[in-house]
Design an enzyme around this catalytic site. Structure first.
Site, PDB file in Angstrom:
ATOM      1  N   LYS A   1       0.049   5.322  -6.025  1.00 10.95           N
ATOM      2  CA  LYS A   1      -0.942   5.336  -7.114  1.00 10.95           C
ATOM      3  C   LYS A   1      -1.860   6.554  -7.005  1.00 10.95           C
ATOM      4  O   LYS A   1      -2.094   7.253  -7.986  1.00 10.95           O
ATOM      5  CB  LYS A   1      -1.779   4.054  -7.069  1.00 10.95           C
ATOM      6  CG  LYS A   1      -2.874   4.059  -8.088  1.00 10.95           C
ATOM      7  CD  LYS A   1      -4.050   3.209  -7.728  1.00 10.95           C
ATOM      8  CE  LYS A   1      -4.807   3.644  -6.521  1.00 10.95           C
ATOM      9  NZ  LYS A   1      -5.733   2.595  -6.068  1.00 10.95           N
TER      10      LYS A   1
ATOM     11  N   GLU B   1     -26.824  14.973  -3.957  1.00 10.77           N
ATOM     12  CA  GLU B   1     -28.248  15.104  -3.613  1.00 10.77           C
ATOM     13  C   GLU B   1     -29.102  14.122  -4.415  1.00 10.77           C
ATOM     14  O   GLU B   1     -30.177  13.724  -3.994  1.00 10.77           O
ATOM     15  CB  GLU B   1     -28.743  16.541  -3.792  1.00 10.77           C
ATOM     16  CG  GLU B   1     -28.756  17.056  -5.215  1.00 10.77           C
ATOM     17  CD  GLU B   1     -29.151  18.540  -5.280  1.00 10.77           C
ATOM     18  OE1 GLU B   1     -30.250  18.870  -4.819  1.00 10.77           O
ATOM     19  OE2 GLU B   1     -28.355  19.356  -5.772  1.00 10.77           O
TER      20      GLU B   1
ATOM     21  N   HIS C   1     -27.967  21.079  -1.511  1.00 16.07           N
ATOM     22  CA  HIS C   1     -28.060  21.636  -2.857  1.00 16.07           C
ATOM     23  C   HIS C   1     -27.127  22.835  -3.021  1.00 16.07           C
ATOM     24  O   HIS C   1     -26.993  23.611  -2.082  1.00 16.07           O
ATOM     25  CB  HIS C   1     -29.510  22.073  -3.106  1.00 16.07           C
ATOM     26  CG  HIS C   1     -29.739  22.571  -4.493  1.00 16.07           C
ATOM     27  ND1 HIS C   1     -29.780  21.723  -5.580  1.00 16.07           N
ATOM     28  CD2 HIS C   1     -29.918  23.826  -4.974  1.00 16.07           C
ATOM     29  CE1 HIS C   1     -29.987  22.434  -6.666  1.00 16.07           C
ATOM     30  NE2 HIS C   1     -30.075  23.716  -6.336  1.00 16.07           N
TER      31      HIS C   1
ATOM     32  N   TYR D   1      -9.186  -3.432 -11.342  1.00 17.11           N
ATOM     33  CA  TYR D   1      -9.094  -2.026 -10.975  1.00 17.11           C
ATOM     34  C   TYR D   1      -7.703  -1.439 -11.187  1.00 17.11           C
ATOM     35  O   TYR D   1      -7.561  -0.278 -11.561  1.00 17.11           O
ATOM     36  CB  TYR D   1      -9.625  -1.779  -9.552  1.00 17.11           C
ATOM     37  CG  TYR D   1      -8.686  -2.129  -8.416  1.00 17.11           C
ATOM     38  CD1 TYR D   1      -7.879  -1.156  -7.849  1.00 17.11           C
ATOM     39  CD2 TYR D   1      -8.630  -3.410  -7.891  1.00 17.11           C
ATOM     40  CE1 TYR D   1      -7.031  -1.455  -6.798  1.00 17.11           C
ATOM     41  CE2 TYR D   1      -7.787  -3.723  -6.836  1.00 17.11           C
ATOM     42  CZ  TYR D   1      -6.987  -2.745  -6.294  1.00 17.11           C
ATOM     43  OH  TYR D   1      -6.143  -3.052  -5.260  1.00 17.11           O
TER      44      TYR D   1
ATOM     45  N   CYS E   1      -1.545   1.656  -3.071  1.00 16.96           N
ATOM     46  CA  CYS E   1      -2.541   2.729  -2.909  1.00 16.96           C
ATOM     47  C   CYS E   1      -1.946   4.140  -2.892  1.00 16.96           C
ATOM     48  O   CYS E   1      -2.428   5.032  -3.589  1.00 16.96           O
ATOM     49  CB  CYS E   1      -3.310   2.553  -1.591  1.00 16.96           C
ATOM     50  SG  CYS E   1      -3.394   0.897  -0.935  1.00 16.96           S
TER      51      CYS E   1
ATOM     52  N   CYS F   1       0.829  -1.211   0.000  1.00 21.07           N
ATOM     53  CA  CYS F   1       0.000   0.000   0.000  1.00 21.07           C
ATOM     54  C   CYS F   1       0.861   1.257   0.000  1.00 21.07           C
ATOM     55  O   CYS F   1       0.667   2.152  -0.815  1.00 21.07           O
ATOM     56  CB  CYS F   1      -0.920  -0.026   1.220  1.00 21.07           C
ATOM     57  SG  CYS F   1      -1.819   1.504   1.437  1.00 21.07           S
TER      58      CYS F   1
ATOM     59  N   GLU G   1      -7.131   1.763 -13.490  1.00 25.05           N
ATOM     60  CA  GLU G   1      -6.585   2.983 -12.874  1.00 25.05           C
ATOM     61  C   GLU G   1      -5.339   3.465 -13.611  1.00 25.05           C
ATOM     62  O   GLU G   1      -5.197   4.665 -13.903  1.00 25.05           O
ATOM     63  CB  GLU G   1      -6.246   2.721 -11.396  1.00 25.05           C
ATOM     64  CG  GLU G   1      -7.492   2.583 -10.543  1.00 25.05           C
ATOM     65  CD  GLU G   1      -7.208   2.208  -9.090  1.00 25.05           C
ATOM     66  OE1 GLU G   1      -8.089   2.414  -8.257  1.00 25.05           O
ATOM     67  OE2 GLU G   1      -6.104   1.698  -8.787  1.00 25.05           O
TER      68      GLU G   1
HETATM   69  C1  LIG Z   1      -1.030  -0.864  -7.651  1.00 26.87           C
HETATM   70  C2  LIG Z   1      -1.881  -1.179  -6.446  1.00 26.87           C
HETATM   71  C3  LIG Z   1      -2.834  -0.287  -6.045  1.00 26.87           C
HETATM   72  C4  LIG Z   1      -3.620  -0.553  -4.935  1.00 26.87           C
HETATM   73  N1  LIG Z   1      -4.561   0.350  -4.566  1.00 26.87           N
HETATM   74  C5  LIG Z   1      -5.326   0.133  -3.488  1.00 26.87           C
HETATM   75  C6  LIG Z   1      -6.282   1.091  -3.065  1.00 26.87           C
HETATM   76  O1  LIG Z   1      -6.452   2.141  -3.692  1.00 26.87           O
HETATM   77  N2  LIG Z   1      -7.007   0.831  -1.947  1.00 26.87           N
HETATM   78  C7  LIG Z   1      -6.841  -0.322  -1.230  1.00 26.87           C
HETATM   79  O2  LIG Z   1      -7.516  -0.499  -0.205  1.00 26.87           O
HETATM   80  N3  LIG Z   1      -5.953  -1.265  -1.617  1.00 26.87           N
HETATM   81  C8  LIG Z   1      -5.192  -1.064  -2.722  1.00 26.87           C
HETATM   82  N4  LIG Z   1      -4.259  -1.997  -3.096  1.00 26.87           N
HETATM   83  C9  LIG Z   1      -4.177  -3.265  -2.348  1.00 26.87           C
HETATM   84  C10 LIG Z   1      -3.373  -3.084  -1.047  1.00 26.87           C
HETATM   85  O3  LIG Z   1      -2.118  -2.543  -1.344  1.00 26.87           O
HETATM   86  C11 LIG Z   1      -3.232  -4.430  -0.362  1.00 26.87           C
HETATM   87  O4  LIG Z   1      -4.507  -4.996  -0.169  1.00 26.87           O
HETATM   88  C12 LIG Z   1      -2.540  -4.300   1.007  1.00 26.87           C
HETATM   89  O5  LIG Z   1      -1.279  -3.701   0.887  1.00 26.87           O
HETATM   90  C13 LIG Z   1      -2.410  -5.686   1.646  1.00 26.87           C
HETATM   91  O6  LIG Z   1      -1.698  -5.587   2.859  1.00 26.87           O
HETATM   92  P1  LIG Z   1      -0.929  -6.867   3.432  1.00 26.87           P
HETATM   93  O7  LIG Z   1      -0.487  -6.491   4.796  1.00 26.87           O
HETATM   94  O8  LIG Z   1      -1.754  -8.066   3.265  1.00 26.87           O
HETATM   95  O9  LIG Z   1       0.313  -7.076   2.463  1.00 26.87           O
HETATM   96  P2  LIG Z   1       1.455  -6.067   1.932  1.00 26.87           P
HETATM   97  O10 LIG Z   1       1.096  -4.650   2.193  1.00 26.87           O
HETATM   98  O11 LIG Z   1       1.677  -6.486   0.543  1.00 26.87           O
HETATM   99  O12 LIG Z   1       2.696  -6.424   2.841  1.00 26.87           O
HETATM  100  C14 LIG Z   1       3.363  -7.639   2.750  1.00 26.87           C
HETATM  101  C15 LIG Z   1       4.809  -7.400   3.100  1.00 26.87           C
HETATM  102  O13 LIG Z   1       5.438  -8.647   3.347  1.00 26.87           O
HETATM  103  C16 LIG Z   1       6.757  -8.610   2.836  1.00 26.87           C
HETATM  104  N5  LIG Z   1       7.178 -10.004   2.663  1.00 26.87           N
HETATM  105  C17 LIG Z   1       6.667 -10.930   1.813  1.00 26.87           C
HETATM  106  N6  LIG Z   1       7.233 -12.129   2.031  1.00 26.87           N
HETATM  107  C18 LIG Z   1       8.131 -11.961   3.027  1.00 26.87           C
HETATM  108  C19 LIG Z   1       9.013 -12.841   3.716  1.00 26.87           C
HETATM  109  N7  LIG Z   1       9.061 -14.148   3.433  1.00 26.87           N
HETATM  110  N8  LIG Z   1       9.813 -12.327   4.689  1.00 26.87           N
HETATM  111  C20 LIG Z   1       9.764 -10.995   5.008  1.00 26.87           C
HETATM  112  N9  LIG Z   1       8.930 -10.136   4.405  1.00 26.87           N
HETATM  113  C21 LIG Z   1       8.112 -10.611   3.444  1.00 26.87           C
HETATM  114  C22 LIG Z   1       6.615  -7.822   1.552  1.00 26.87           C
HETATM  115  O14 LIG Z   1       7.851  -7.272   1.145  1.00 26.87           O
HETATM  116  C23 LIG Z   1       5.605  -6.756   1.971  1.00 26.87           C
HETATM  117  O15 LIG Z   1       6.238  -5.593   2.455  1.00 26.87           O
HETATM  118  C24 LIG Z   1      -3.436  -1.760  -4.206  1.00 26.87           C
HETATM  119  C25 LIG Z   1      -2.465  -2.678  -4.615  1.00 26.87           C
HETATM  120  C26 LIG Z   1      -1.692  -2.384  -5.725  1.00 26.87           C
HETATM  121  C27 LIG Z   1      -0.656  -3.377  -6.149  1.00 26.87           C
END
Ligand SMILES: Cc1cc2nc3c(=O)[nH]c(=O)nc-3n(C[C@H](O)[C@H](O)[C@H](O)COP(=O)(O)OP(=O)(O)OC[C@H]3O[C@@H](n4cnc5c(N)ncnc54)[C@H](O)[C@@H]3O)c2cc1C
Length: 460
Positions: free
Chosen positions: A51, A442, A437, A179, A48, A43, A183
């Site tokens: 973006k 509305e 309004h 999406y 997010c 994110c 986007e």
């Molecule tokens: C381009 C894009 C736009 C998006 N826009 C939106 C939006 O507008 N609104 C919205 O709500 N959501 C959006 N999302 C989705 C949102 O980013 C994810 O749903 C959210 O980040 C999920 O959080 P998470 O904690 O599950 O995983 P992540 O935020 O992906 O975190 C996982 C972390 O784990 C780390 N990791 C993975 N494996 C290992 C390992 N073995 N050891 C150590 N570290 C590890 C990764 O490096 C990463 O930092 C978007 C996603 C993308 C790709």
């Protein structure tokens, strides 16, 4: 000597992991969190946040054009992609530092390393060091899926790389209809690129309400984006400085960049889950119960890696609920129904609840209210755009079970409408609310005529 080095080991410092760590630590747990890339996760680093900043940038072109209708003379506007990207990166780094400070403040130990499971209580770091933990939380997120191994696949970028391009591509082909694809198509188009969106299905944004899908597609066409449905990318050839994308129908599109945004896969590979018997759900994510517990009792998983509802606020809520449940003595199951969501396309979408199709499948009676109108702000500039709103109402209970908006600030609107829908507001409640309004919103409380009234008893 304690049996475990820490009470909780979290793999992945993204939206879900950071929140879970902070809350667990606030309850007194000894927490360690491993991150292999950058703190903040998808994110903050490549989702997010960057973006949305690109979305803001892309909307200035309309503002400059529309200003003339309001009497302004704006000197010819020019755009400099490297400045935008440098500014976005600076903001991302600031947020990454803020997330790191939060972890420090809550005394969550951060290890900048990949972590994998060795057994149900042991995590192995890249250095080979082992950490024993009573409980393990997997919050490793998801990764762009690039599809089958077509010729020239190595030339395609994913959304990860889109944030680091050295220049704005003059022409870009984007494959995907979800999406993220939509986007980015609107971002690049707004910044001045010639955009072709290629999607294998019959219309973009599968799973969204069909009226909204059609509305956005025609608005995107009006904005000069070529939307090609029913085709896939069969191959990419590099020809000098450009790429030639071959489609499944034999046609070819030259461009400066090719981007794939065809879906994301949960990060489950190589974590050591197989040998531990942590069950993977048929949708590819880690299988969990309503408290985010996996098939191994001391291992939990939250966020995109569970492939439930892949959005930041959901991952955060799941991480928070996990910590409340396990460390706060407040068991909190997660309710994944009625999650409001947005697509930051142009125009923007905000949706919650059932689509018309889902409502007809699930309910005996359905009433549909909809409206399409030219937003006031578009009148003076003469901009050819329309706003669209639709309410899906349970014809038996009068409850509003779905709301679908396309237009300016739809994301902001749906956050607030979401409260009403979540509370079970009826159409009569909407009607009883006084309009504000002149606004576009509305219309949401002044739709009186049913566009469709469906009754399963008489429809069959
Ligand atoms: C381009 C894009 C736009 C998006 N826009 C939106 C939006 O507008 N609104 C919205 O709500 N959501 C959006 N999302 C989705 C949102 O980013 C994810 O749903 C959210 O980040 C999920 O959080 P998470 O904690 O599950 O995983 P992540 O935020 O992906 O975190 C996982 C972390 O784990 C780390 N990791 C993975 N494996 C290992 C390992 N073995 N050891 C150590 N570290 C590890 C990764 O490096 C990463 O930092 C978007 C996603 C993308 C790709």
């Amino acid at each position: 000597m304690p049996d475990h080095d820490v009470d909780l080991f979290i793999i992945g410092a993204g939206s879900g992991g950071v929140r879970a760590g902070r809350i667990a630590a606030s309850y007194g747990a000894r927490v360690m969190i491993a991150e292999e890339y950058r703190v903040g996760g998808t994110c903050v680093i490549r989702g997010c946040v960057p973006k949305k900043l690109l979305v803001y940038a892309s909307r200035f072109s309309d503002d400059f054009e529309d200003a003339a209708g309001y009497g302004w003379t704006v000197a010819e506007a020019t755009f400099h992609w490297p400045t935008l990207i440098a500014n976005v990166n600076r903001e991302v780094s600031r947020l990454e530092a803020a997330y790191t400070t939060t972890l420090e403040r809550y005394k969550v130990a951060l290890v900048k390393s990949r972590a994998v499971l060795e057994d149900a209580h042991t995590v192995r770091l890249a250095s080979g060091a082992r950490v024993r933990a009573e409980t393990i939380l997997i919050s490793t997120g998801a990764w762009p899926h690039m599809g089958p191994d077509i010729p020239g696949l190595e030339h395609a970028i994913s959304s990860n790389e889109a944030f680091h391009l050295p220049d704005l591509p003059k022409r870009i082909v984007i494959q995907g209809g979800g999406y993220i694809a939509v986007e980015f198509a609107c971002i690049f188009a707004g910044l001045g690129s010639e955009v072709t969106l290629v999607y294998r299905g019959e219309n973009i944004l599968r799973g969204f309400d069909s009226d909204i899908r059609e509305h956005l597609r025609s608005e995107m066409r009006n904005r000069g984006i070529t939307v090609t449905c029913g085709h896939t990318v069969a191959g990419i050839e590099k020809a000098g400085d450009e790429f030639v994308t071959q489609l499944s129908d034999g046609s070819a599109i030259p461009s400066d960049k090719v981007m794939f945004a065809i879906g994301r896969r949960p990060n489950v590979m190589g974590l050591g889950l197989e040998s531990l018997n942590v069950k993977i759900h048929e949708h590819g994510g880690i299988g969990v119960d309503k408290f985010s517990r996996t098939s191994v009792p001391n291992i939990y998983a939250v966020g995109d890696v569970t492939n439930r509802v892949n959005l930041t606020p959901v991952a955060i809520r799941e991480g928070h609920a996990f910590a409340d449940t396990v460390y706060g003595g407040k068991p909190k199951p997660i309710d994944h129904s009625n999650v409001p969501t947005a697509v930051f396309s142009e125009p923007e979408l905000g949706v919650i609840g059932l689509t018309e199709t889902q409502a007809r499948e699930q309910l005996a009676k359905v009433d549909i209210y909809k409206t399409s109108f030219r937003p006031m702000k578009a009148t003076l500039p003469g901009r050819d755009t329309r706003m669209f709103m639709k309410l899906v109402v349970d014809g038996t209970t009068d409850r509003v079970v779905g709301c679908h908006i396309a237009g300016h600030s739809a994301a902001e609107l749906i956050q607030v409408i979401g409260i009403a829908v979540k509370m079970g507001a009826t159409k009569a409640d909407f009607d009883a609310t006084m309009a504000v309004h002149p606004t576009a919103a509305e219309e949401l409380v002044t739709m009186r005529e049913k566009a469709v009234s469906y009754d399963r008893a008489t429809a069959e």
